[in-house]
Design a protein around this motif. Sequence first.
Motif, PDB file in Angstrom:
ATOM      1  N   PRO A   1       0.814  -1.225   0.000  1.00  0.00           N
ATOM      2  CA  PRO A   1       0.000   0.000   0.000  1.00  0.00           C
ATOM      3  C   PRO A   1       0.846   1.273   0.000  1.00  0.00           C
ATOM      4  N   ASP A   2       2.006   1.257   0.686  1.00  0.00           N
ATOM      5  CA  ASP A   2       2.772   2.505   0.711  1.00  0.00           C
ATOM      6  C   ASP A   2       3.619   2.727  -0.551  1.00  0.00           C
ATOM      7  N   GLU A   3       3.419   1.844  -1.543  1.00  0.00           N
ATOM      8  CA  GLU A   3       4.009   2.105  -2.868  1.00  0.00           C
ATOM      9  C   GLU A   3       2.961   2.710  -3.804  1.00  0.00           C
ATOM     10  N   VAL A   4       1.717   2.817  -3.327  1.00  0.00           N
ATOM     11  CA  VAL A   4       0.612   3.379  -4.128  1.00  0.00           C
ATOM     12  C   VAL A   4       0.348   4.807  -3.659  1.00  0.00           C
ATOM     13  N   PHE A   5       0.276   5.734  -4.597  1.00  0.00           N
ATOM     14  CA  PHE A   5       0.001   7.144  -4.277  1.00  0.00           C
ATOM     15  C   PHE A   5      -1.252   7.574  -5.044  1.00  0.00           C
ATOM     16  N   VAL A   6      -2.254   8.027  -4.313  1.00  0.00           N
ATOM     17  CA  VAL A   6      -3.505   8.437  -4.968  1.00  0.00           C
ATOM     18  C   VAL A   6      -3.278   9.781  -5.674  1.00  0.00           C
ATOM     19  N   SER A   7      -3.858   9.906  -6.872  1.00  0.00           N
ATOM     20  CA  SER A   7      -3.691  11.154  -7.643  1.00  0.00           C
ATOM     21  C   SER A   7      -5.037  11.629  -8.167  1.00  0.00           C
ATOM     22  N   PRO A   8      -5.093  12.890  -8.608  1.00  0.00           N
ATOM     23  CA  PRO A   8      -6.352  13.349  -9.221  1.00  0.00           C
ATOM     24  C   PRO A   8      -6.432  12.962 -10.700  1.00  0.00           C
TER      25      PRO A   8
ATOM     26  N   VAL B   1       2.302   4.283  -8.905  1.00  0.00           N
ATOM     27  CA  VAL B   1       3.064   3.328  -8.094  1.00  0.00           C
ATOM     28  C   VAL B   1       4.554   3.624  -8.215  1.00  0.00           C
ATOM     29  N   ILE B   2       5.192   3.776  -7.066  1.00  0.00           N
ATOM     30  CA  ILE B   2       6.652   3.940  -7.038  1.00  0.00           C
ATOM     31  C   ILE B   2       7.206   2.882  -6.074  1.00  0.00           C
ATOM     32  N   PRO B   3       7.829   1.845  -6.611  1.00  0.00           N
ATOM     33  CA  PRO B   3       8.312   0.767  -5.746  1.00  0.00           C
ATOM     34  C   PRO B   3       9.437   1.235  -4.816  1.00  0.00           C
ATOM     35  N   LYS B   4       9.532   0.593  -3.664  1.00  0.00           N
ATOM     36  CA  LYS B   4      10.579   0.925  -2.694  1.00  0.00           C
ATOM     37  C   LYS B   4      11.977   0.629  -3.247  1.00  0.00           C
TER      38      LYS B   4
END
Length: 396
Positions: A98-105, A251-254
């Motif tokens: 979940p912390d690799e997913v960033f919600v956007s408009p 998504v930005i992987p760790k």
Amino acid sequence: MTIPNMNYSDLKDSYLFHDIGERVSRYQKEHPGIKIYRMGVGDVTLPLCDAVIKAMHDAVDEQADISTFHGYMPECGLPSFREKASLHYASRGTEISPDEVFVSPGASDDLGAIMDLFDSRNSVLVMEPAYPAYVDTNIMIGRRIVHMPAGEFNGFTPLPDPSLRTELIYICSPNNPTGAVFDRDQLKKWVDFANENGSVIIFDAAYEAYIEDPSVPHSIYEIDGAKDCAIEICSFSKTAGFTGTRLGYTVIPKELKRYGMDLNAMWVRNRTTKSNGVSYIIQKSGEAVFTEEGQRQINENIRYYKENGRSFMKVLDDLGVRYYGGKNAPYIWMKCPGELNSWDFFDLLLNEIQVIGTPGVGFGSCGEGFIRFSTFANSSDTAEAAERISSLLRRF
Ligand code: PLP
């Protein structure tokens, strides 16, 4: 005197949709009352599905009550949304936390904003014809752009060329405007190339929901090594009809690091500085897309657009017309008949049969000689437009 960002003077004026609008309104003025068949638009036409609307109403009610009211949102997105997106990846066998997913408009916002993470000295590879934002976003920052032609000669899916090495690489699959898709082997070649060169791929997955072919990955993270080199930009616009509601995720992987810098952590820093998150109501309605009912309902809408595509392609197949896309994408990329260029064919379609397409040259010079039709119009207009095109093309 204040110095503006002079890179803006390097932007070419974008005349495409303006020119289309001008030609159409001129035609309408000269032929009042005549119906126009709009097969060029890249916007959806079906309303949001019931599951989304219900969740939206519920969220509105929460905002109306002091005991359930929500103020500012977490900058990177509601934990419940990020969790559901992560589970959605898991349902396709891909592990994204979940912390690799960033919600956007929406994808457009992040395609532009994400470029903050990269130095202006990086060069950028854009496969053309292309969604115009890739080029313009980087001109605004002053980056060198390397144009890689995509055409019939490479099936509109170019492969890495060691003479064209750049620090950033855009891949859009399924592609707007060509409808082309990269298969697993082709994407693996790009991932390996990016990892060898230390490049970062910006993978635009805005149309992944239209993929039918099992050999075509829905996410670049289905490819080994992609977490070390790729950012994925996702959108609910064409997946769930959110073009006017605005929601997507990135998504930005760790694992993604360059020069010892952690790109996921950098994006957290960026969002917490430059964003106050996406509206609670919109994120909650988006969460409904991930439910079983939501998936069933959005797939019904996608099936409607796909049926449009099938009836349109059937007409082109019967005529033996050369076209690409349509199967795994809501776009049909058709070769203009005879030696007509994109605008000549546009004019012919408008003046003779009142059908509008999008001239391929508007997506870069490699698109010359093509026209893009979308499958988002209603089914009776699509069928009528296809019939009209059929009778026009019989003349060639
Ligand atoms: N990426 C591609 C390839 C698109 O075609 C579009 C919209 O047409 C977008 C991104 C923008 O999507 P959004 O509506 O989520 O901003």
